[in-house]
Write a protein that holds these residues in place. Structure first.
Motif, PDB file in Angstrom:
ATOM      1  N   VAL A 170      10.332  55.636  -7.271  1.00 31.74           N
ATOM      2  CA  VAL A 170       9.846  54.690  -8.277  1.00 31.74           C
ATOM      3  C   VAL A 170       9.179  53.508  -7.576  1.00 31.74           C
ATOM      4  O   VAL A 170       9.862  52.581  -7.141  1.00 31.74           O
ATOM      5  CB  VAL A 170      10.985  54.195  -9.189  1.00 31.74           C
ATOM      6  CG1 VAL A 170      10.419  53.359 -10.341  1.00 31.74           C
ATOM      7  CG2 VAL A 170      11.790  55.364  -9.727  1.00 31.74           C
ATOM      8  N   PRO A 171       7.860  53.538  -7.419  1.00 33.64           N
ATOM      9  CA  PRO A 171       7.174  52.356  -6.888  1.00 33.64           C
ATOM     10  C   PRO A 171       7.120  51.267  -7.950  1.00 33.64           C
ATOM     11  O   PRO A 171       7.139  51.551  -9.152  1.00 33.64           O
ATOM     12  CB  PRO A 171       5.767  52.882  -6.568  1.00 33.64           C
ATOM     13  CG  PRO A 171       5.581  54.024  -7.518  1.00 33.64           C
ATOM     14  CD  PRO A 171       6.945  54.634  -7.721  1.00 33.64           C
ATOM     15  N   MET A 172       7.077  50.022  -7.525  1.00 32.31           N
ATOM     16  CA  MET A 172       7.076  48.903  -8.464  1.00 32.31           C
ATOM     17  C   MET A 172       5.794  48.098  -8.362  1.00 32.31           C
ATOM     18  O   MET A 172       5.432  47.641  -7.283  1.00 32.31           O
ATOM     19  CB  MET A 172       8.289  48.012  -8.223  1.00 32.31           C
ATOM     20  CG  MET A 172       9.533  48.549  -8.889  1.00 32.31           C
ATOM     21  SD  MET A 172      11.030  47.816  -8.219  1.00 32.31           S
ATOM     22  CE  MET A 172      11.360  48.975  -6.908  1.00 32.31           C
ATOM     23  N   ASP A 173       5.123  47.968  -9.481  1.00 38.18           N
ATOM     24  CA  ASP A 173       3.901  47.178  -9.559  1.00 38.18           C
ATOM     25  C   ASP A 173       3.732  46.717 -10.995  1.00 38.18           C
ATOM     26  O   ASP A 173       2.949  47.277 -11.760  1.00 38.18           O
ATOM     27  CB  ASP A 173       2.701  48.005  -9.093  1.00 38.18           C
ATOM     28  CG  ASP A 173       1.416  47.179  -9.059  1.00 38.18           C
ATOM     29  OD1 ASP A 173       1.516  45.937  -9.138  1.00 38.18           O
ATOM     30  OD2 ASP A 173       0.324  47.785  -8.960  1.00 38.18           O
ATOM     31  N   PHE A 174       4.508  45.714 -11.393  1.00 37.10           N
ATOM     32  CA  PHE A 174       4.427  45.194 -12.746  1.00 37.10           C
ATOM     33  C   PHE A 174       4.887  43.744 -12.755  1.00 37.10           C
ATOM     34  O   PHE A 174       5.445  43.246 -11.772  1.00 37.10           O
ATOM     35  CB  PHE A 174       5.242  46.042 -13.727  1.00 37.10           C
ATOM     36  CG  PHE A 174       6.648  46.323 -13.295  1.00 37.10           C
ATOM     37  CD1 PHE A 174       7.665  45.436 -13.591  1.00 37.10           C
ATOM     38  CD2 PHE A 174       6.961  47.475 -12.599  1.00 37.10           C
ATOM     39  CE1 PHE A 174       8.972  45.686 -13.195  1.00 37.10           C
ATOM     40  CE2 PHE A 174       8.252  47.741 -12.196  1.00 37.10           C
ATOM     41  CZ  PHE A 174       9.263  46.840 -12.498  1.00 37.10           C
ATOM     42  N   THR A 175       4.646  43.075 -13.875  1.00 39.90           N
ATOM     43  CA  THR A 175       4.961  41.655 -14.002  1.00 39.90           C
ATOM     44  C   THR A 175       5.811  41.423 -15.236  1.00 39.90           C
ATOM     45  O   THR A 175       5.481  41.895 -16.332  1.00 39.90           O
ATOM     46  CB  THR A 175       3.670  40.817 -14.113  1.00 39.90           C
ATOM     47  OG1 THR A 175       2.895  40.994 -12.927  1.00 39.90           O
ATOM     48  CG2 THR A 175       3.995  39.335 -14.277  1.00 39.90           C
ATOM     49  N   LEU A 176       6.914  40.731 -15.074  1.00 32.48           N
ATOM     50  CA  LEU A 176       7.804  40.362 -16.168  1.00 32.48           C
ATOM     51  C   LEU A 176       7.452  38.969 -16.671  1.00 32.48           C
ATOM     52  O   LEU A 176       7.335  38.027 -15.888  1.00 32.48           O
ATOM     53  CB  LEU A 176       9.255  40.390 -15.692  1.00 32.48           C
ATOM     54  CG  LEU A 176      10.306  39.818 -16.649  1.00 32.48           C
ATOM     55  CD1 LEU A 176      10.436  40.701 -17.874  1.00 32.48           C
ATOM     56  CD2 LEU A 176      11.647  39.657 -15.949  1.00 32.48           C
ATOM     57  N   ARG A 177       7.278  38.838 -17.984  1.00 36.84           N
ATOM     58  CA  ARG A 177       7.044  37.538 -18.623  1.00 36.84           C
ATOM     59  C   ARG A 177       8.309  37.154 -19.387  1.00 36.84           C
ATOM     60  O   ARG A 177       8.751  37.885 -20.273  1.00 36.84           O
ATOM     61  CB  ARG A 177       5.845  37.606 -19.568  1.00 36.84           C
ATOM     62  CG  ARG A 177       4.515  37.912 -18.883  1.00 36.84           C
ATOM     63  CD  ARG A 177       3.397  37.987 -19.917  1.00 36.84           C
ATOM     64  NE  ARG A 177       3.326  36.745 -20.670  1.00 36.84           N
ATOM     65  CZ  ARG A 177       2.578  35.705 -20.323  1.00 36.84           C
ATOM     66  NH1 ARG A 177       1.843  35.757 -19.218  1.00 36.84           N
ATOM     67  NH2 ARG A 177       2.559  34.610 -21.052  1.00 36.84           N
ATOM     68  N   PHE A 178       8.882  36.014 -19.064  1.00 33.97           N
ATOM     69  CA  PHE A 178      10.141  35.620 -19.685  1.00 33.97           C
ATOM     70  C   PHE A 178       9.994  35.307 -21.163  1.00 33.97           C
ATOM     71  O   PHE A 178      10.935  35.504 -21.940  1.00 33.97           O
ATOM     72  CB  PHE A 178      10.737  34.424 -18.935  1.00 33.97           C
ATOM     73  CG  PHE A 178      11.572  34.816 -17.754  1.00 33.97           C
ATOM     74  CD1 PHE A 178      12.902  35.149 -17.894  1.00 33.97           C
ATOM     75  CD2 PHE A 178      11.007  34.882 -16.492  1.00 33.97           C
ATOM     76  CE1 PHE A 178      13.670  35.523 -16.811  1.00 33.97           C
ATOM     77  CE2 PHE A 178      11.758  35.257 -15.402  1.00 33.97           C
ATOM     78  CZ  PHE A 178      13.087  35.577 -15.551  1.00 33.97           C
ATOM     79  N   ASP A 179       8.829  34.806 -21.613  1.00 34.45           N
ATOM     80  CA  ASP A 179       8.679  34.518 -23.033  1.00 34.45           C
ATOM     81  C   ASP A 179       8.784  35.798 -23.860  1.00 34.45           C
ATOM     82  O   ASP A 179       9.421  35.814 -24.924  1.00 34.45           O
ATOM     83  CB  ASP A 179       7.359  33.793 -23.303  1.00 34.45           C
ATOM     84  CG  ASP A 179       6.146  34.567 -22.808  1.00 34.45           C
ATOM     85  OD1 ASP A 179       6.312  35.535 -22.048  1.00 34.45           O
ATOM     86  OD2 ASP A 179       5.019  34.190 -23.188  1.00 34.45           O
ATOM     87  N   GLU A 180       8.200  36.909 -23.359  1.00 35.29           N
ATOM     88  CA  GLU A 180       8.294  38.171 -24.076  1.00 35.29           C
ATOM     89  C   GLU A 180       9.708  38.745 -24.006  1.00 35.29           C
ATOM     90  O   GLU A 180      10.209  39.337 -24.966  1.00 35.29           O
ATOM     91  CB  GLU A 180       7.276  39.153 -23.519  1.00 35.29           C
ATOM     92  CG  GLU A 180       5.830  38.700 -23.697  1.00 35.29           C
ATOM     93  CD  GLU A 180       4.830  39.725 -23.213  1.00 35.29           C
ATOM     94  OE1 GLU A 180       5.194  40.920 -23.143  1.00 35.29           O
ATOM     95  OE2 GLU A 180       3.687  39.339 -22.902  1.00 35.29           O
ATOM     96  N   LEU A 181      10.372  38.574 -22.861  1.00 31.94           N
ATOM     97  CA  LEU A 181      11.747  39.037 -22.718  1.00 31.94           C
ATOM     98  C   LEU A 181      12.676  38.310 -23.679  1.00 31.94           C
ATOM     99  O   LEU A 181      13.491  38.923 -24.382  1.00 31.94           O
ATOM    100  CB  LEU A 181      12.206  38.827 -21.279  1.00 31.94           C
ATOM    101  CG  LEU A 181      13.664  39.153 -20.948  1.00 31.94           C
ATOM    102  CD1 LEU A 181      13.907  40.641 -21.061  1.00 31.94           C
ATOM    103  CD2 LEU A 181      14.022  38.659 -19.568  1.00 31.94           C
ATOM    104  N   ILE A 182      12.559  36.982 -23.754  1.00 29.18           N
ATOM    105  CA  ILE A 182      13.432  36.183 -24.611  1.00 29.18           C
ATOM    106  C   ILE A 182      13.177  36.501 -26.080  1.00 29.18           C
ATOM    107  O   ILE A 182      14.114  36.621 -26.883  1.00 29.18           O
ATOM    108  CB  ILE A 182      13.237  34.683 -24.318  1.00 29.18           C
ATOM    109  CG1 ILE A 182      13.718  34.370 -22.893  1.00 29.18           C
ATOM    110  CG2 ILE A 182      13.993  33.833 -25.330  1.00 29.18           C
ATOM    111  CD1 ILE A 182      13.333  32.989 -22.411  1.00 29.18           C
ATOM    112  N   SER A 183      11.900  36.662 -26.450  1.00 33.24           N
ATOM    113  CA  SER A 183      11.583  36.973 -27.845  1.00 33.24           C
ATOM    114  C   SER A 183      12.169  38.309 -28.273  1.00 33.24           C
ATOM    115  O   SER A 183      12.623  38.470 -29.407  1.00 33.24           O
ATOM    116  CB  SER A 183      10.067  36.986 -28.046  1.00 33.24           C
ATOM    117  OG  SER A 183       9.512  35.710 -27.811  1.00 33.24           O
TER     118      SER A 183
END
Length: 341
Positions: free
Chosen positions: A246-259
């Motif tokens: 599983v290679p990793m190439d992505f971005t987490l946005r906390f506003d979307e996570l919290i919502s």
């Protein structure tokens, strides 16, 4: 996408007997050569700055006769329920210019109930996952006893977890902030539905799992082998061994996570802390590799048991967090097991 590649050489044809051909029938055709087909966890850490996780097993067997080959897939029925006991461990090390080096060790157990809510035309099941009996420690501190909201996952008949509520069955919504996106691939990776396989056959697959809390997808490369059949608590089960990358190439946005998860899912974070990180992002790189051994009921077409172990090396780049910028490197090993009750 799945790819099949034969690994056994063809059986040579036998010479015809030297007899008069005017009245003797042609010799019978030789049977088609038996074919062998050649040939999870990894992910990343989510939630505030407390981030965490949640063998190679190769058994020599002889290939099965084509007469014993049969389709191997998971089967779902609307309203069906199943309960699994899950155990995860992680032994990791984080390093950063801000705090130097810090261990991150976890031992966590939980019970999950999977309820099939619907099935689409392709046989993909939408399953509601609820968690109970959550317990464990992170760096010798107990996990906080807060409510764990249910999530929905989507599982294909060949075992691919197409969606995992955006995180993992051991993710922020399930383990109070300690988990990897990508670790949700607890179900076995099986051949394409309808393909007939027997012990000794192998297959390869590449597939994606959606990552709705930012940008990018979670990519998997899997090489699976049908090792053997084995009795599991009175049930005849196919034993499937899979190697996943599983290679990793992505971005987490906390506003979307919290919502999506709600503020209660971020354990230990109050309104001030949540407000401070709402606009933060984490960019992930690196890779994880792990082995998974799964046991599938041949009659009921259900997962009975899965065990896995692997290693990971992850780099995280933070932006938008007050008082902190830069990156964290995170590496280590993990185990996970799933047992049907």
């Amino acid at each position: 996408m799945s790819q099949y590649t034969p690994t056994n050489p063809s059986v040579p044809s036998q010479p015809e007997p030297e007899t008069p051909s005017s009245w003797m029938p042609a010799p019978p055709e030789q049977p088609a050569p038996r074919r062998r087909r050649t040939g999870l966890i990894a992910g990343s850490i989510v939630a505030v700055l407390a981030l965490g996780v949640a063998a190679f097993a190769l058994v020599s067997t002889q290939g099965g006769e084509s007469a014993n080959a049969k389709p191997l897939a998971l089967s779902f029925t609307a309203g069906q329920t199943a309960t699994y006991a899950i155990h995860m461990t992680m032994d990791g090390q984080m390093s950063s210019e801000l705090f130097g080096q810090m261990p991150l060790q976890m031992d966590m157990s939980q019970v999950q109930t999977w309820t099939v809510r619907s099935i689409d035309g392709d046989g993909v099941a939408t399953i509601e996952v609820t968690t109970s009996e959550l317990s464990g420690v992170v760096n010798n501190a107990p996990l906080p006893a807060t409510a764990v909201p249910p999530i929905e996952i989507e599982v294909a008949p060949d075992g691919r977890v197409i969606s995992a509520g955006g995180l993992a069955l051991g993710g922020a919504g399930q383990t109070q902030g300690f988990g990897f996106p990508g670790s949700s691939q607890l179900t076995p990776i099986l051949p394409d539905e309808g393909d007939r396989v027997a012990p000794g056959d192998s297959w390869e697959k590449e597939f994606s799992q959606e990552f709705p809390f930012g940008e990018g997808t979670i990519e998997y490369t899997a090489s699976s082998t049908y090792q053997r059949n084995e009795d599991v608590n009175g049930r005849q089960a196919a034993v499937i061994v899979t190697e996943l990358t599983v290679p990793m190439d992505f971005t987490l946005r906390f506003d979307e996570l919290i919502s999506a998860l709600g503020e209660d899912a971020l354990a230990g974070a109050g309104p001030a802390e949540i407000g401070a990180i709402r606009d933060a992002t984490i960019s992930y790189g690196g890779q994880g590799e792990f082995s998974q051994t799964s046991y599938v009921d041949l009659d009921a077409k259900e997962m009975l048991r899965t065990t896995g172990a692997g290693d990971f090396e992850i780099s995280m780049t933070f932006e938008g967090i007050p008082g902190f910028s830069g990156g964290i490197d995170f590496s280590g090993s993990f185990t996970q097991s799933v047992e049907r009750r």
